[in-house]
Motif scaffolding. Sequence first.
Motif, PDB file in Angstrom:
ATOM      1  N   ALA A 353       0.825  -1.205   0.000  1.00  0.00           N
ATOM      2  CA  ALA A 353       0.000   0.000   0.000  1.00  0.00           C
ATOM      3  C   ALA A 353       0.858   1.253   0.000  1.00  0.00           C
ATOM      4  O   ALA A 353       0.580   2.219  -0.729  1.00  0.00           O
ATOM      5  N   VAL A 354       1.917   1.262   0.781  1.00  0.00           N
ATOM      6  CA  VAL A 354       2.808   2.428   0.826  1.00  0.00           C
ATOM      7  C   VAL A 354       3.480   2.628  -0.527  1.00  0.00           C
ATOM      8  O   VAL A 354       3.623   3.761  -1.012  1.00  0.00           O
ATOM      9  N   ILE A 355       3.897   1.539  -1.177  1.00  0.00           N
ATOM     10  CA  ILE A 355       4.542   1.628  -2.493  1.00  0.00           C
ATOM     11  C   ILE A 355       3.577   2.211  -3.523  1.00  0.00           C
ATOM     12  O   ILE A 355       3.917   3.132  -4.269  1.00  0.00           O
ATOM     13  N   LEU A 356       2.349   1.681  -3.571  1.00  0.00           N
ATOM     14  CA  LEU A 356       1.376   2.174  -4.545  1.00  0.00           C
ATOM     15  C   LEU A 356       0.998   3.624  -4.250  1.00  0.00           C
ATOM     16  O   LEU A 356       0.790   4.424  -5.173  1.00  0.00           O
ATOM     17  N   ALA A 357       0.952   3.981  -2.980  1.00  0.00           N
ATOM     18  CA  ALA A 357       0.626   5.361  -2.610  1.00  0.00           C
ATOM     19  C   ALA A 357       1.682   6.336  -3.119  1.00  0.00           C
ATOM     20  O   ALA A 357       1.384   7.517  -3.332  1.00  0.00           O
ATOM     21  N   GLY A 358       2.903   5.852  -3.337  1.00  0.00           N
ATOM     22  CA  GLY A 358       3.960   6.718  -3.859  1.00  0.00           C
ATOM     23  C   GLY A 358       3.623   7.300  -5.218  1.00  0.00           C
ATOM     24  O   GLY A 358       4.139   8.363  -5.587  1.00  0.00           O
ATOM     25  N   LEU A 359       2.752   6.636  -5.979  1.00  0.00           N
ATOM     26  CA  LEU A 359       2.348   7.138  -7.298  1.00  0.00           C
ATOM     27  C   LEU A 359       1.330   8.271  -7.194  1.00  0.00           C
ATOM     28  O   LEU A 359       0.950   8.854  -8.210  1.00  0.00           O
ATOM     29  N   GLY A 360       0.879   8.558  -5.981  1.00  0.00           N
ATOM     30  CA  GLY A 360      -0.051   9.668  -5.809  1.00  0.00           C
ATOM     31  C   GLY A 360      -1.496   9.296  -6.022  1.00  0.00           C
ATOM     32  O   GLY A 360      -2.326  10.177  -6.291  1.00  0.00           O
ATOM     33  N   ALA A 361      -1.800   8.001  -5.899  1.00  0.00           N
ATOM     34  CA  ALA A 361      -3.194   7.572  -6.082  1.00  0.00           C
ATOM     35  C   ALA A 361      -4.076   8.225  -5.028  1.00  0.00           C
ATOM     36  O   ALA A 361      -3.673   8.367  -3.873  1.00  0.00           O
ATOM     37  N   PRO A 362      -5.280   8.633  -5.410  1.00  0.00           N
ATOM     38  CA  PRO A 362      -6.176   9.244  -4.424  1.00  0.00           C
ATOM     39  C   PRO A 362      -6.638   8.220  -3.390  1.00  0.00           C
ATOM     40  O   PRO A 362      -6.937   7.071  -3.719  1.00  0.00           O
ATOM     41  N   LEU A 363      -6.665   8.634  -2.149  1.00  0.00           N
ATOM     42  CA  LEU A 363      -7.117   7.782  -1.053  1.00  0.00           C
ATOM     43  C   LEU A 363      -8.437   8.303  -0.521  1.00  0.00           C
ATOM     44  O   LEU A 363      -8.639   9.515  -0.394  1.00  0.00           O
ATOM     45  N   SER A 364      -9.332   7.382  -0.199  1.00  0.00           N
ATOM     46  CA  SER A 364     -10.554   7.809   0.476  1.00  0.00           C
ATOM     47  C   SER A 364     -10.193   8.329   1.860  1.00  0.00           C
ATOM     48  O   SER A 364      -9.099   8.068   2.383  1.00  0.00           O
ATOM     49  N   ASP A 365     -11.112   9.074   2.463  1.00  0.00           N
ATOM     50  CA  ASP A 365     -10.837   9.623   3.787  1.00  0.00           C
ATOM     51  C   ASP A 365     -10.547   8.521   4.791  1.00  0.00           C
ATOM     52  O   ASP A 365      -9.622   8.623   5.613  1.00  0.00           O
ATOM     53  N   ILE A 366     -11.313   7.453   4.705  1.00  0.00           N
ATOM     54  CA  ILE A 366     -11.119   6.341   5.644  1.00  0.00           C
ATOM     55  C   ILE A 366      -9.780   5.664   5.401  1.00  0.00           C
ATOM     56  O   ILE A 366      -9.019   5.386   6.340  1.00  0.00           O
ATOM     57  N   ALA A 367      -9.455   5.402   4.116  1.00  0.00           N
ATOM     58  CA  ALA A 367      -8.198   4.715   3.790  1.00  0.00           C
ATOM     59  C   ALA A 367      -6.993   5.546   4.195  1.00  0.00           C
ATOM     60  O   ALA A 367      -5.967   5.001   4.626  1.00  0.00           O
ATOM     61  N   LEU A 368      -7.099   6.880   4.079  1.00  0.00           N
ATOM     62  CA  LEU A 368      -5.981   7.742   4.468  1.00  0.00           C
ATOM     63  C   LEU A 368      -5.695   7.608   5.959  1.00  0.00           C
ATOM     64  O   LEU A 368      -4.539   7.487   6.383  1.00  0.00           O
ATOM     65  N   GLY A 369      -6.742   7.610   6.758  1.00  0.00           N
ATOM     66  CA  GLY A 369      -6.552   7.440   8.192  1.00  0.00           C
ATOM     67  C   GLY A 369      -6.012   6.062   8.528  1.00  0.00           C
ATOM     68  O   GLY A 369      -5.170   5.907   9.427  1.00  0.00           O
ATOM     69  N   GLN A 370      -6.470   5.053   7.805  1.00  0.00           N
ATOM     70  CA  GLN A 370      -5.969   3.697   8.050  1.00  0.00           C
ATOM     71  C   GLN A 370      -4.499   3.577   7.674  1.00  0.00           C
ATOM     72  O   GLN A 370      -3.710   2.940   8.387  1.00  0.00           O
TER      73      GLN A 370
END
Length: 448
Positions: A353-370
Motif C-alpha cells: 500500500a505504501v509503495i502504490l501510494a507513492g504514485l499519488g493515487a487518491p485515497l478515500s478519507d477512511i483509507a488515508l486514516g488507516q
Amino acid sequence: MTLRRLRSSLLPALAASLMTAFPALAQAPEGAPNPVAVAVSSLAAPDFFSAAGHDTGLGPDLWKTASPETLRVVLPLLAAKPLSPAAQALARRVLATGASGPGNAGQDPTLAGVRISALIAQGGVKDADEILSKTSGLDQRPALAQAAAEAALLSNDPDRACALGDALAVGRDDIYWVRLRAYCQLRKGDAGAAQLTFDLAQGLARDPVYGRLMGAKLAGGGDPGAAALRNGLDVALSRDLGLDLGGATPSPAVAAALNPPPDGAPRWPMESGPGPVRSAMAVLAQGDLTAAQTLRASLTEADTIAAGAFDMALLDALIAAASGKGEGPALDRLVERGLADGGKLRARAQAGAVILAGLGAPLSDIALGQLASFPAVEAKGPPARMFALDQAGARPGEVALLALWTSADAGPGGPAPGDRARIIRALKAAGLETDARAFAVEGLLGVR
C-alpha cells in the motif's frame, strides 16, 4: 667590405628612407577607417556528456540543475554495483541521454569514461557504441578508450578493440592495455611478441584467470579450464577457446551487457502459477500488460476465492501501477488487507500500500486514516539523502541520481519499501513517470 656585408648595411637604411618618403607605407591615410580588430577566442572544451546513445525522451537540459558532486559519486557506483531491473532501466535511460554535464563535469574525460562503463554495466552496450562513435580523441583519453574497447569486446568485435589499443597515445603501459596487447598480437599471428607481452603483463600484475586463458591460447592447446566472464577480455578469450559461456557465472556488468532486455524495458523473473492469478502476475512481470489484463478479466469467482483476498488485491495493484488506471480503488483494497490480514500477509499488504501510494493515487478519507495507522514500513536510505530526494523537486537529473544511489546501495533486490515509495514519488514529480511506475511494479512484485 664584401658585397654581402654592404647589402646587409644598406637594406635597413633603404627601408627607413622609403617609410619616410612614402608615409602611406607607414600609416593609413588620414580619414581612413581604422583596421578592424580581429577577436581571438579559444574554442570551448568538448562536453563529453552531450552525445546521445538514442532518443531517450529526456531533453538536453537533463543535468542542468544536477549536482556535479552527486554525479561524481554515483557514476562509479553504477559501473561497479548490480541494480534491480527498474533501476537498471532508469540508469540506461539517463546515461544514454545526450545532455551537457553539470558544472564542469562534462569536460572531464575520465568521468566520461566512467559514464560509458556504467552504461555498459547496465546493459547499454549499443548506446555506449553510439556515443563513442561521436566522441573524438579517444587515443588521448585512456578511460574513454578502455570503455570503448570493453564495448567492442562484449559486442564480439575484438578487431575494433585491438585498433583502439594500437592507436592509443597515452596510458599504453597500464595493465589493461598490456594484457589486451598480448591478445591482439597473437590474433595478428605474432606469437613471439605476444609471449613477451604476456610475460610482461603477468610480471606487472599476476592474474591467474587471465594467465590460464591466455596461456592456453598461446600454447594452441591444453586445458584452459572453465570460461571466465569478469570483463570483455575474459569473454573474448573464452569465446576464442570455444568454452561454454553458459557454464560460467558472469560479473553483474557482463551479465547485463550480454543479456539486455530487447526493448530496454525492465523485466522481472517470476514463475507462472500456480493458478491463473499468479500466471497473470507472471506475464505482467515480463512486460505484457495486455495479457495480464485479459487474464484478470477472465477470472471466475472460484479463481478469486482460491487465490485469496491478498493476491487479488495485489494483482489489481500491479495492473493499476503498470497502466495508470484504477489506482485509487486498488490502493483502498491494499490498505484494507493491511488491516484485515494477519502475520506476514498484513506486513506485505502494508508495504504494498505504501509503495502504490507513492504514485499519488487518491485515497478515500477512511483509507488515508488507516494508512496513517500502519507501523513503520522498512526504510534503509540515509535520512539526509532521502531528504535531498524530497527537496530535488523538478530536477530530473538529480532525482534520478539520488534514486540510483539508493538503489546501488540496496543491491539487485531494489530499495526497501519505505525508500522505494519516496523514490517513486520523487521520480513522478520530476517528470520521470515511466520509471516511477517501473519502480512501483517492481516493489509490488517484491511483496507477493
